[in-house]
Design an enzyme around this catalytic site. Structure first.
Site, PDB file in Angstrom:
ATOM      1  N   LYS A   1       0.793  -1.233   0.000  1.00  0.00           N
ATOM      2  CA  LYS A   1       0.000   0.000   0.000  1.00  0.00           C
ATOM      3  C   LYS A   1       0.826   1.284   0.000  1.00  0.00           C
ATOM      4  O   LYS A   1       0.472   2.268   0.633  1.00  0.00           O
ATOM      5  CB  LYS A   1      -0.959   0.012   1.214  1.00  0.00           C
ATOM      6  CG  LYS A   1      -2.014  -1.074   1.152  1.00  0.00           C
ATOM      7  CD  LYS A   1      -2.900  -1.086   2.372  1.00  0.00           C
ATOM      8  CE  LYS A   1      -2.242  -1.765   3.554  1.00  0.00           C
ATOM      9  NZ  LYS A   1      -3.166  -2.000   4.671  1.00  0.00           N
TER      10      LYS A   1
ATOM     11  N   ASP B   1      -5.732  -5.333  10.842  1.00  0.00           N
ATOM     12  CA  ASP B   1      -7.071  -4.713  10.830  1.00  0.00           C
ATOM     13  C   ASP B   1      -8.180  -5.723  10.514  1.00  0.00           C
ATOM     14  O   ASP B   1      -9.311  -5.582  10.981  1.00  0.00           O
ATOM     15  CB  ASP B   1      -7.136  -3.502   9.891  1.00  0.00           C
ATOM     16  CG  ASP B   1      -6.714  -3.809   8.466  1.00  0.00           C
ATOM     17  OD1 ASP B   1      -6.252  -4.934   8.202  1.00  0.00           O
ATOM     18  OD2 ASP B   1      -6.837  -2.917   7.612  1.00  0.00           O
TER      19      ASP B   1
HETATM   20 MG    MG Z   1      -8.858   0.904   7.535  1.00  0.00          MG
END
Ligand code: MG
Ligand code: ADP
Length: 513
Positions: free
Chosen positions: A222, A257
């Protein structure tokens, strides 16, 4: 280091926040997380935020009837369509890859044991810090679990500058420690200087987890690329930065996450077995039987039957065996900072969809099929066509596509667009957006198949792509039906929120036990 937004405080009980109110969430703060006895029985509770499926004008992928379809779109449709047979093939391949990843290290799908072996029961209490790194913002939160399903939370968001993402690792971690210090300073009276705060660190990158609070970064994703972090224990790096900066905090949980999303949603929906992220990146975690994780040598030492696995599905098929990569996807991949990695992520997630559309548009400009052959500086610049523009364009139902015109001419600065141009651009967005939704659904179908939960399973989905992109959930559902038939009705996709803050705090609390 300037806080970019929001310093908030709120209180929630078992009442859910209404759908679509993501930004309200930031104002109202966290939502309920408990199935504790203090709450009324499920039937009496307000409706949960099940995703409501807006009615999409349903157009089967291969239906060319009706309007004259510009030939460019007919051509693109052939490239971007993912028919049901292809989805099924993808599901089969992913199930096989998941099994490989559970068996051995160094497989394409890393299938990382999270060391989270318990799901919450709602009685957890205490005050915890949570950090969230790996999304578009870096957040520091204080989460107070009050028990009986009541959670309070305060948070502050920071922007991680590009030079920090790609500079030295120590500077990056110093920045994180500075942010925590600034957060704590603003509420100085609330923090007892003597008390060492416990912190859950949501670090949403592939980490080889060695315990609940230790893990080695395997690779950046990312857009992150900081040096001297890959191969090191990120908890230790963070702890050292706290030490350098004299911040009295103990990192007690390292969380992905996806795992956070699963855990925080399981609090209110006990039937949640899968957590999925569809935001800047994409990934999923799910509940696996310990006996099905042969590579976990000390499985017997865990006092549990199950463990959450972080699949790291973004890496799926980087060998390019089944994914329907087009020439545009190959271009995005080659020009990315991680070529030949994260193949699944590159055809699905918010970071890349706008870029794919941009490259298709540039191609059609070249062939003279779009904008009378004219481009713009913005359109020529990498990653300047945002996925959020696609949302706007797909939501444009005006006769002459006036909002699409606004995006293309006012924002992207294309000198002039015809209605046909706009029809083509909208068509491209639809093709790329639908493909993303269908491939995500294939991933979910693979996990549901792997854990044999076709008879009923709640999937917690977090991320702006799922939440804000029009028709995304509908398109996923269509694909699930094509893959799973009637069983698809048993798979409930629910919008999840704040797994990375609340989930991290919950996991820190569970780790204490
Ligand atoms: Mg997030
Ligand atoms: P993160 O994944 O970074 O934690 P989000 O879930 O909010 O955070 O996802 C942010 C990403 O979602 C952005 O990078 C962008 O690609 C995408 N995005 C933002 N707004 C929209 C929108 N309106 N429609 C579709 N995608 C969006």
């Amino acid at each position: 280091m300037e806080p970019t937004s929001l310093f908030l405080f709120g209180l929630t009980t078992g009442v859910a926040v209404s759908a679509g109110a993501r930004y309200v969430e930031n104002l109202v703060m966290s939502r309920s997380v408990s199935s504790s006895p203090a709450l009324p029985p499920l039937a009496d509770r307000p409706r949960r935020r099940s995703v409501r499926y807006q009615d999409e004008v349903h157009r089967p992928d291969d239906d060319d009837s009706g309007d004259d379809i510009p030939s460019a779109l007919v051509r693109l449709r052939k490239q971007f369509n993912v028919p049901a047979e292809k989805l099924t093939q993808i599901v089969r391949h992913m199930v096989a890859e998941m099994k490989k990843g559970l068996h051995d290290d160094h497989q394409t799908m890393k299938m990382i044991p999270s060391h989270v072996i318990r799901r919450p029961n709602g009685n957890e209490t205490g005050s915890f810090l949570a950090l969230d790194l790996g999304g578009s913002n870096f957040r520091v939160c204080e989460v107070i679990l009050e028990g009986n399903g009541i959670t309070r939370m305060r948070q502050k968001k920071f922007t991680v500058r590009e030079d920090l993402k790609t500079g030295g690792g120590a500077e990056l971690f110093d920045f994180l420690a500075d942010c925590v210090a600034s957060f704590m300073a603003e509420t100085e009276n609330k923090f007892n200087k003597e008390e060492r705060k416990k912190l859950g660190f949501t670090f949403s990158f592939p980490v080889q987890q060695t315990s609940i609070n230790a893990g080695v970064l395997m690779s950046w994703t990312k857009g992150f690329h900081a040096s001297d972090v890959v191969g090191n224990d990120v908890v230790q790096l963070l702890q050292e930065a706290f030490h350098r900066k004299n911040v009295n905090v103990n990192v007690t949980a390292l969380v992905n996450d996806t795992t956070g999303t699963l855990i925080s949603h399981a609090y209110q929906s006990p039937n949640t077995y899968i957590g999925v992220i569809l935001g800047t990146g994409t990934n999923a975690a799910y509940v696996e039987q310990l006996g099905n994780i042969p590579k976990l040598k000390d499985a017997a030492s865990f006092n549990s039957d199950e463990m959450i696995i972080n699949t790291e599905w973004g890496a799926f098929d980087q060998e390019n065996v089944v994914l329907p990569f087009t020439e545009y996807d190959f271009k995005v991949d080659r020009a990315s900072i991680n070529p030949r990695q994260q193949a699944f992520e590159k055809v699905i997630s918010g970071m890349y969809l706008g870029e794919i559309v941009r490259l298709v548009m540039l191609d059609l400009i070249e062939t003279g099929e779009l904008f009378a052959g004219k481009s713009s500086e913005i359109l020529k610049t990498k990653y300047q066509f945002e996925t959020a523009y696609m949302s706007r364009i797909e939501r444009d139902h005006t006769l002459d596509l006036s909002d699409t015109k606004a995006v293309l001419e006012d924002i992207v600065k294309i000198p002039k667009t015809s209605r046909t141009d706009r029809v083509i651009v909208k068509g491209i967005c639809e093709l790329v957006g639908r493909r993303s939704a269908r491939l995500s659904a294939a991933g979910i179908a693979a996990i549901v198949t792997k854990i044999n939960r076709l008879d009923g399973c709640t999937v917690a989905v977090d991320g702006s792509l799922f939440e804000l992109y029009p028709h995304f959930a509908n398109r996923m559902r269509d694909a699930l039906r094509e893959i799973l038939g009637l069983s698809a009705e048993n798979i409930v996709l629910e919008q999840a929120r704040d797994g990375s803050g609340q989930g991290a705090a919950l996991i820190a609390a569970l780790a204490e036990e």
